[in-house]
Motif scaffolding. Structure first.
Motif, PDB file in Angstrom:
ATOM      1  N   UNK A 147       0.831  -1.203   0.000  1.00  0.00           N
ATOM      2  CA  UNK A 147       0.000   0.000   0.000  1.00  0.00           C
ATOM      3  C   UNK A 147       0.871   1.260   0.000  1.00  0.00           C
ATOM      4  N   UNK A 148       2.014   1.187   0.673  1.00  0.00           N
ATOM      5  CA  UNK A 148       2.910   2.339   0.744  1.00  0.00           C
ATOM      6  C   UNK A 148       3.705   2.523  -0.548  1.00  0.00           C
ATOM      7  N   UNK A 149       4.250   1.427  -1.083  1.00  0.00           N
ATOM      8  CA  UNK A 149       5.112   1.513  -2.263  1.00  0.00           C
ATOM      9  C   UNK A 149       4.300   1.708  -3.547  1.00  0.00           C
ATOM     10  N   UNK A 150       3.097   1.131  -3.583  1.00  0.00           N
ATOM     11  CA  UNK A 150       2.206   1.198  -4.752  1.00  0.00           C
ATOM     12  C   UNK A 150       2.839   0.624  -6.023  1.00  0.00           C
ATOM     13  N   UNK A 151       3.280  -0.623  -6.000  1.00  0.00           N
ATOM     14  CA  UNK A 151       3.819  -1.218  -7.229  1.00  0.00           C
ATOM     15  C   UNK A 151       2.715  -1.379  -8.271  1.00  0.00           C
ATOM     16  N   UNK A 152       3.094  -1.268  -9.545  1.00  0.00           N
ATOM     17  CA  UNK A 152       2.133  -1.466 -10.629  1.00  0.00           C
ATOM     18  C   UNK A 152       1.897  -2.942 -10.892  1.00  0.00           C
ATOM     19  N   UNK A 153       2.884  -3.759 -10.583  1.00  0.00           N
ATOM     20  CA  UNK A 153       2.779  -5.205 -10.778  1.00  0.00           C
ATOM     21  C   UNK A 153       3.754  -5.892  -9.837  1.00  0.00           C
ATOM     22  N   UNK A 154       3.433  -7.128  -9.461  1.00  0.00           N
ATOM     23  CA  UNK A 154       4.271  -7.898  -8.551  1.00  0.00           C
ATOM     24  C   UNK A 154       4.669  -9.215  -9.197  1.00  0.00           C
ATOM     25  N   UNK A 155       5.956  -9.562  -9.092  1.00  0.00           N
ATOM     26  CA  UNK A 155       6.457 -10.875  -9.479  1.00  0.00           C
ATOM     27  C   UNK A 155       6.789 -11.608  -8.189  1.00  0.00           C
ATOM     28  N   UNK A 156       6.201 -12.778  -7.980  1.00  0.00           N
ATOM     29  CA  UNK A 156       6.332 -13.451  -6.683  1.00  0.00           C
ATOM     30  C   UNK A 156       6.868 -14.874  -6.852  1.00  0.00           C
ATOM     31  N   UNK A 157       7.698 -15.267  -5.889  1.00  0.00           N
ATOM     32  CA  UNK A 157       8.371 -16.562  -5.934  1.00  0.00           C
ATOM     33  C   UNK A 157       8.367 -17.189  -4.542  1.00  0.00           C
ATOM     34  N   UNK A 158       8.406 -18.492  -4.499  1.00  0.00           N
ATOM     35  CA  UNK A 158       8.419 -19.329  -3.292  1.00  0.00           C
ATOM     36  C   UNK A 158       7.057 -19.305  -2.601  1.00  0.00           C
ATOM     37  N   UNK A 159       6.824 -20.279  -1.761  1.00  0.00           N
ATOM     38  CA  UNK A 159       5.473 -20.586  -1.297  1.00  0.00           C
ATOM     39  C   UNK A 159       4.786 -19.444  -0.557  1.00  0.00           C
ATOM     40  N   UNK A 160       5.378 -18.960   0.518  1.00  0.00           N
ATOM     41  CA  UNK A 160       4.686 -17.953   1.325  1.00  0.00           C
ATOM     42  C   UNK A 160       4.498 -16.629   0.594  1.00  0.00           C
ATOM     43  N   UNK A 161       5.493 -16.110  -0.117  1.00  0.00           N
ATOM     44  CA  UNK A 161       5.230 -14.913  -0.926  1.00  0.00           C
ATOM     45  C   UNK A 161       4.146 -15.137  -1.969  1.00  0.00           C
ATOM     46  N   UNK A 162       4.124 -16.308  -2.616  1.00  0.00           N
ATOM     47  CA  UNK A 162       3.072 -16.605  -3.585  1.00  0.00           C
ATOM     48  C   UNK A 162       1.689 -16.533  -2.956  1.00  0.00           C
ATOM     49  N   UNK A 163       1.563 -17.133  -1.779  1.00  0.00           N
ATOM     50  CA  UNK A 163       0.254 -17.208  -1.121  1.00  0.00           C
ATOM     51  C   UNK A 163      -0.142 -15.871  -0.502  1.00  0.00           C
ATOM     52  N   UNK A 164       0.673 -15.395   0.449  1.00  0.00           N
ATOM     53  CA  UNK A 164       0.276 -14.213   1.205  1.00  0.00           C
ATOM     54  C   UNK A 164       0.456 -12.930   0.398  1.00  0.00           C
ATOM     55  N   UNK A 165       1.432 -12.926  -0.503  1.00  0.00           N
ATOM     56  CA  UNK A 165       1.588 -11.780  -1.386  1.00  0.00           C
ATOM     57  C   UNK A 165       0.399 -11.635  -2.312  1.00  0.00           C
TER      58      UNK A 165
END
Length: 377
Positions: free
Chosen positions: A86-104
């Motif tokens: 919410x603070x950084x406001x990325x336009x898109x996210x690339x996510x890897x590994x289990x927990x970042x994939x899920x919770x991200x």
């Protein structure tokens, strides 16, 4: 998309360690930076975070307990990601590994941020107790339902997600892992002594990588053959819940069964000085170890499981063994040793050819960039 538009685009990379980006995602990061994107790394602080800053990334520290399924710590991680996004406001996210994939994904969905998730393997939660597999399944189902694109590293994992309705076919692509820089990973052509056979396994020292099977096979082979050496290169984290036992590792080292090598910043000299790359893993996404070994024209011995069998073509560039079967691994290694030197060298040549034809990093990077363009259009 004009240059002014590029300068304003913000790409976030969410993963469980800065080390992961340096070792597996550097190519895509450099390509994004070359395009003019501002690239953020949402990672825990570790020894490699400064390396990300040197590349030109902005590091957003997101503490993460990498193993286990503690609902309280996982919920805290979800909240941290939500607040950081919410603070950084990325336009898109690339996510890897289990927990970042899920919770991200859950956090990004709430904020309407498009996501590309990369499933590099189903993870040990699916290999363990049924209660954890059920929990993992429900988490994946909740997280992935609104993810616009999911990259898989082998067809078996994609099929699992499609059968279980965790995503849809039009939102999935199979890519060859993180690919390999074929100019960086290439053999110098140094001839190995014919009398010396060096087997090299590169992996974290956890049970699911097949370390115990490797040690068993090494001990039996050494009792039957002269001038063989079994090397094991990888990080040993004693606190990891599935780490090999410290006393077992010390026994293997002290009795000359395995030559243990701590992690190095550049594995190429170690690969170059070996004759065969071995990975008796229980499951992979697409094994980076096998890709790098093959790129350096080494024969491969690996388990006949998703993530390995795609890179190892039986009797062409290597041999496949049964996962979790110590005796079968021993028999497979013995079969390789009984091949002629010319047959072994031919396997190495076929390994290099396979990588050049199907597993170049350039292809993976182009796939990411075209997908990002489409999602941001």
């Amino acid at each position: 998309m004009g240059s002014a538009d590029l300068q304003s685009k913000r790409v976030g990379i969410v993963v469980n360690s800065a080390w992961n980006i340096i070792n597996f995602r550097k190519g895509i990061v450099l390509s994004l930076l070359d395009r003019g994107y501002k690239v953020f790394a949402f990672v825990p602080e570790d020894n490699y975070a400064e390396e990300l800053r040197k590349l030109g990334m902005e590091v957003i520290i997101t503490p993460l307990k990498g193993t286990g399924t503690n609902p309280f710590s996982d919920f805290r991680y979800l909240q941290v990601l939500y607040n950081k996004f919410r603070k950084v406001k990325p336009d898109i996210l690339l996510q890897y590994t289990i927990k970042p994939n899920i919770y991200g994904a859950i956090a990004a969905n709430r904020l309407k941020i498009p996501v590309i998730n990369n499933v590099s393997g189903l993870g040990t939660m699916f290999l363990g107790k049924k209660i954890f597999s059920k929990l993992a399944f429900q988490l994946y189902k909740k997280a992935f339902k609104d993810v616009p694109m999911v990259f898989f590293q082998n067809e078996s994992d994609r099929r699992f997600f499609l059968i279980n309705k965790l995503t849809t076919k039009d939102r999935t692509i199979v890519i060859p892992g993180s690919g390999v820089d074929i100019n960086h990973f290439k053999s110098q052509g140094n001839d190995r002594p014919a009398y010396r056979n060096v087997f090299l396994m590169i992996a974290r020292l956890i049970i699911e990588k097949g370390v115990y099977e490797y040690a068993y096979a090494a001990r039996r082979i050494q009792s039957e053959y002269d001038n063989v050496e079994f090397q094991l290169l990888g990080s040993f984290e004693e606190s990891h819940p599935r780490a090999v036992k410290k006393e077992d590792l010390e026994y293997w080292i002290n009795n000359g069964i395995l030559n243990y090598i701590k992690p190095v910043s550049d594995v190429r000299p170690k690969i170059e000085n070996s004759d065969v790359i071995v990975l008796p893993s229980y499951r992979e996404g697409t094994s980076k170890t096998l890709l790098e070994g093959a790129a350096m024209a080494k024969p491969l011995i690996a388990s006949d499981v998703p993530g390995c069998r795609e890179v190892v073509k039986q009797d062409i560039n290597g041999l496949l063994c049964k996962a979790g079967d110590s005796k079968n691994l021993y028999e497979t290694i013995k079969s390789f040793l009984n091949k002629t030197e010319d047959e072994q060298k031919e396997m190495g040549k076929e390994s290099r050819k396979l990588i050049e034809d199907f597993y170049s990093e350039e292809f993976v990077v182009k796939t990411y960039l075209s997908t990002i363009d489409r999602l941001l259009a």
